[in-house]
Design an enzyme around this catalytic site. Structure first.
Site, PDB file in Angstrom:
ATOM      1  N   CYS A  92      -3.052  13.085  10.017  1.00  0.00           N
ATOM      2  CA  CYS A  92      -1.833  12.398  10.485  1.00  0.00           C
ATOM      3  C   CYS A  92      -0.796  12.944  11.332  1.00  0.00           C
ATOM      4  O   CYS A  92       0.204  12.436  11.544  1.00  0.00           O
ATOM      5  CB  CYS A  92      -1.216  11.624   9.027  1.00  0.00           C
ATOM      6  SG  CYS A  92      -2.704  10.655   8.403  1.00  0.00           S
ATOM      7  N   HIS A 128       5.741   9.417   9.248  1.00  0.00           N
ATOM      8  CA  HIS A 128       4.395   9.084   9.362  1.00  0.00           C
ATOM      9  C   HIS A 128       4.461   7.896   8.435  1.00  0.00           C
ATOM     10  O   HIS A 128       4.849   7.875   7.296  1.00  0.00           O
ATOM     11  CB  HIS A 128       3.685  10.383   8.811  1.00  0.00           C
ATOM     12  CG  HIS A 128       1.999   9.727   8.595  1.00  0.00           C
ATOM     13  ND1 HIS A 128       1.290   8.762   9.528  1.00  0.00           N
ATOM     14  CD2 HIS A 128       1.361   9.700   7.388  1.00  0.00           C
ATOM     15  CE1 HIS A 128       0.282   8.629   8.757  1.00  0.00           C
ATOM     16  NE2 HIS A 128      -0.021   9.054   7.653  1.00  0.00           N
ATOM     17  N   ASN A 136      -1.590   2.198   8.025  1.00  0.00           N
ATOM     18  CA  ASN A 136      -1.779   3.754   8.330  1.00  0.00           C
ATOM     19  C   ASN A 136      -2.595   4.008   9.602  1.00  0.00           C
ATOM     20  O   ASN A 136      -3.956   3.744   9.252  1.00  0.00           O
ATOM     21  CB  ASN A 136      -2.201   4.840   7.190  1.00  0.00           C
ATOM     22  CG  ASN A 136      -1.932   6.221   7.340  1.00  0.00           C
ATOM     23  OD1 ASN A 136      -1.979   6.463   8.797  1.00  0.00           O
ATOM     24  ND2 ASN A 136      -2.359   6.826   6.372  1.00  0.00           N
TER      25      ASN A 136
HETATM   26  O1  UT7 Z   1      -2.134   9.296   5.731  1.00  0.00           O
HETATM   27  C1  UT7 Z   1      -1.887  10.782   5.216  1.00  0.00           C
HETATM   28  C2  UT7 Z   1      -2.506  10.912   3.794  1.00  0.00           C
HETATM   29  N1  UT7 Z   1      -2.491   9.806   2.770  1.00  0.00           N
HETATM   30  C3  UT7 Z   1      -1.560   9.273   2.208  1.00  0.00           C
HETATM   31  O2  UT7 Z   1      -0.358   9.956   2.338  1.00  0.00           O
HETATM   32  C4  UT7 Z   1      -1.766   8.380   1.043  1.00  0.00           C
HETATM   33  C5  UT7 Z   1      -1.306   8.772  -0.429  1.00  0.00           C
HETATM   34  N2  UT7 Z   1      -1.543   8.204  -1.382  1.00  0.00           N
HETATM   35  C6  UT7 Z   1      -0.937   6.673  -1.515  1.00  0.00           C
HETATM   36  O3  UT7 Z   1      -0.447   6.028  -0.580  1.00  0.00           O
HETATM   37  C7  UT7 Z   1      -1.216   5.994  -2.889  1.00  0.00           C
HETATM   38  O4  UT7 Z   1      -1.795   6.900  -3.866  1.00  0.00           O
HETATM   39  C8  UT7 Z   1      -2.660   4.875  -2.803  1.00  0.00           C
HETATM   40  C9  UT7 Z   1      -1.899   3.725  -2.035  1.00  0.00           C
HETATM   41  C10 UT7 Z   1      -3.791   5.539  -2.095  1.00  0.00           C
HETATM   42  C11 UT7 Z   1      -2.894   4.379  -4.079  1.00  0.00           C
HETATM   43  O5  UT7 Z   1      -1.732   4.128  -4.838  1.00  0.00           O
HETATM   44  P1  UT7 Z   1      -1.441   4.496  -6.328  1.00  0.00           P
HETATM   45  O6  UT7 Z   1      -0.038   3.934  -6.789  1.00  0.00           O
HETATM   46  O7  UT7 Z   1      -1.304   6.118  -6.319  1.00  0.00           O
HETATM   47  O8  UT7 Z   1      -2.585   4.046  -7.178  1.00  0.00           O
HETATM   48  P2  UT7 Z   1      -3.659   4.711  -8.032  1.00  0.00           P
HETATM   49  O9  UT7 Z   1      -4.679   5.411  -7.031  1.00  0.00           O
HETATM   50  O10 UT7 Z   1      -2.989   5.523  -8.870  1.00  0.00           O
HETATM   51  O11 UT7 Z   1      -4.399   3.612  -8.656  1.00  0.00           O
HETATM   52  C12 UT7 Z   1      -3.643   2.741  -9.730  1.00  0.00           C
HETATM   53  C13 UT7 Z   1      -4.427   1.415 -10.088  1.00  0.00           C
HETATM   54  C14 UT7 Z   1      -5.944   1.874 -10.670  1.00  0.00           C
HETATM   55  O12 UT7 Z   1      -5.984   1.165 -11.557  1.00  0.00           O
HETATM   56  P3  UT7 Z   1      -5.981   1.592 -13.088  1.00  0.00           P
HETATM   57  O13 UT7 Z   1      -6.908   2.969 -13.157  1.00  0.00           O
HETATM   58  O14 UT7 Z   1      -4.394   1.956 -13.302  1.00  0.00           O
HETATM   59  O15 UT7 Z   1      -6.885   0.445 -13.886  1.00  0.00           O
HETATM   60  C15 UT7 Z   1      -6.703   1.687  -9.307  1.00  0.00           C
HETATM   61  O16 UT7 Z   1      -8.013   1.541  -9.580  1.00  0.00           O
HETATM   62  O17 UT7 Z   1      -4.541   0.579  -8.871  1.00  0.00           O
HETATM   63  C16 UT7 Z   1      -5.974   0.392  -8.664  1.00  0.00           C
HETATM   64  N3  UT7 Z   1      -6.047   0.081  -7.310  1.00  0.00           N
HETATM   65  C17 UT7 Z   1      -6.196  -1.159  -6.754  1.00  0.00           C
HETATM   66  N4  UT7 Z   1      -5.782  -2.354  -7.156  1.00  0.00           N
HETATM   67  C18 UT7 Z   1      -6.047  -3.229  -6.464  1.00  0.00           C
HETATM   68  C19 UT7 Z   1      -6.384   0.970  -6.529  1.00  0.00           C
HETATM   69  N5  UT7 Z   1      -6.571   0.572  -5.234  1.00  0.00           N
HETATM   70  C20 UT7 Z   1      -6.240  -0.698  -5.453  1.00  0.00           C
HETATM   71  C21 UT7 Z   1      -6.293  -1.933  -4.581  1.00  0.00           C
HETATM   72  N6  UT7 Z   1      -6.176  -3.179  -5.191  1.00  0.00           N
HETATM   73  N7  UT7 Z   1      -6.550  -1.780  -3.311  1.00  0.00           N
END
Ligand code: UT7
Length: 331
Positions: A116, A255, A285
């Site tokens: 990125c 970004h 993204n």
């Molecule tokens: O581009 C450069 C690099 N990339 C980034 O900068 C991305 C950085 N990270 C992020 O943007 C975020 O961490 C994500 C968008 C990838 C994920 O969001 P989050 O708030 O960190 O979610 P999480 O991974 O902590 O997951 C929270 C919950 C989990 O469920 P439980 O374990 O709490 O029951 C996941 O399984 O959300 C669940 N989950 C989803 N639910 C519905 C994860 N993905 C999804 C989804 N739909 N697509």
């Protein structure tokens, strides 16, 4: 380096026609519009579906638009740098393929793989050739074909990424252009965001394909934290060493990985929301594509002399911020 600045004198974007909405994703994986919008800010992404097409074909469309817009003949282009992590092939590079398809014959060309942060690294690299006086017309592309390396059974990554990007023309200018960049990296971050197989470490095998190791995997939380911390740090260092304050910056161009990351960085540096470029809702993204897509979408609002800070964070980890002044009035 003398008084020659490397100015962006044109920008052109390309995104594929096919749109994948959050409702479309609800039919493929266990997700929902409410989760995607509230956790990422993304409403849709563009997906490159045309048969037999590769990253270079999106690049060709960007470059052709850029040449037309800026009245540049392909023979005038001396250098073309393509920032991408989704090259047509592992080698040769995609930049030379774009040149051959566009009919750019007098340029040397190469790719930059910095995820990125790729567009920022490529922009800075291309600028050095202008600032030194050795080159007069340099094209820099940032684009990715993320849907070619995304696992559409993995809800944690497939909702985030999209395809597309943009290209800019760099030319010498006495007044406006690139001023300074703060770049950094940390290879320890590779454990949190990578595509495991296909390289020399884990060569492609039938087993690696069966194990779905040719797709992006991401541990989102550590990446989120490092993105906010490091974009904020590099922004602060950049404006401090150039004796600037927030009031001196017309636009922040972050970004577009996650709306919550953009908001956190903005809040931590105290930047007014109305001067932050945001288009993540439309594209998701696009990795190396997000920054030129922002410049293209906001081009009509940009004025000659505006001061911009572009900031990015990505796989590697790679990150940085770039300070520049805009060289022309948008249409
Ligand atoms: O581009 C450069 C690099 N990339 C980034 O900068 C991305 C950085 N990270 C992020 O943007 C975020 O961490 C994500 C968008 C990838 C994920 O969001 P989050 O708030 O960190 O979610 P999480 O991974 O902590 O997951 C929270 C919950 C989990 O469920 P439980 O374990 O709490 O029951 C996941 O399984 O959300 C669940 N989950 C989803 N639910 C519905 C994860 N993905 C999804 C989804 N739909 N697509």
């Amino acid at each position: 380096m003398g008084n020659i600045k490397a100015a962006i004198t044109g920008v052109a974007k390309y995104v594929p026609e096919t749109i994948m909405t959050n409702a479309d994703l609800e039919k493929i994986v266990d997700t929902n519009d409410e989760w995607i919008v509230s956790r990422t800010g993304i409403k849709q992404r563009h997906i490159f579906k045309e048969e037999g097409m590769a990253t270079s074909d999106m690049g060709v469309r960007m470059v052709n638009r850029l040449l037309e817009k800026t009245g540049t003949h392909p023979d005038e282009v001396e250098l073309l740098i393509c920032a991408t992590i989704t090259p047509d092939m592992t080698f040769p590079d995609t930049a030379n393929t774009i040149c051959s398809k566009v009919g750019i014959k007098n340029a040397f060309a190469f790719d930059i793989n910095a995820a990125c942060s790729g567009f920022l690294y490529a922009l800075s690299t291309g600028s050095k050739f202008i600032e030194s006086g050795s080159h007069k017309k340099v094209i820099v592309l940032g684009l990715d074909f993320m849907s070619s390396i995304i696992d559409y059974t993995d809800r944690t990554t497939c909702v985030i990424f999209g395809d597309g990007g943009g290209a800019v023309l760099l030319e010498p200018d006495a007044e406006n252009g690139m001023i300074d960049s703060v770049f950094n990296g940390d290879g320890n971050g590779r454990q949190y965001l990578h595509m495991k197989a296909g390289g020399s470490l884990h060569r492609p095998t039938a087993e690696s394909v069966a194990a779905r190791e040719h797709y992006v995997t991401q541990d989102g939380r550590p990446v989120f934290k490092a993105a906010v911390t490091n974009m904020t740090k590099s922004f602060n260092e950049l404006i401090k060493r150039n004796n600037l304050t927030i009031d001196d910056i017309t636009w922040l161009v972050p970004h577009q990985a996650n709306m919550r990351i953009i908001n956190s960085v903005g809040d931590m540096i105290g930047f007014p929301k109305e001067r932050v470029m945001v288009n993540i809702q439309n594209y998701g993204n696009t990795t190396a594509g997000t920054l030129p897509l922002c410049l293209a979408d906001y081009e009509s609002q940009l004025k000659k002399g505006d001061t911009l800070v572009l900031t990015a964070f990505g796989g590697g980890f790679t990150w940085g911020s770039t300070l520049l002044t805009w060289a022309y009035d948008g249409e």
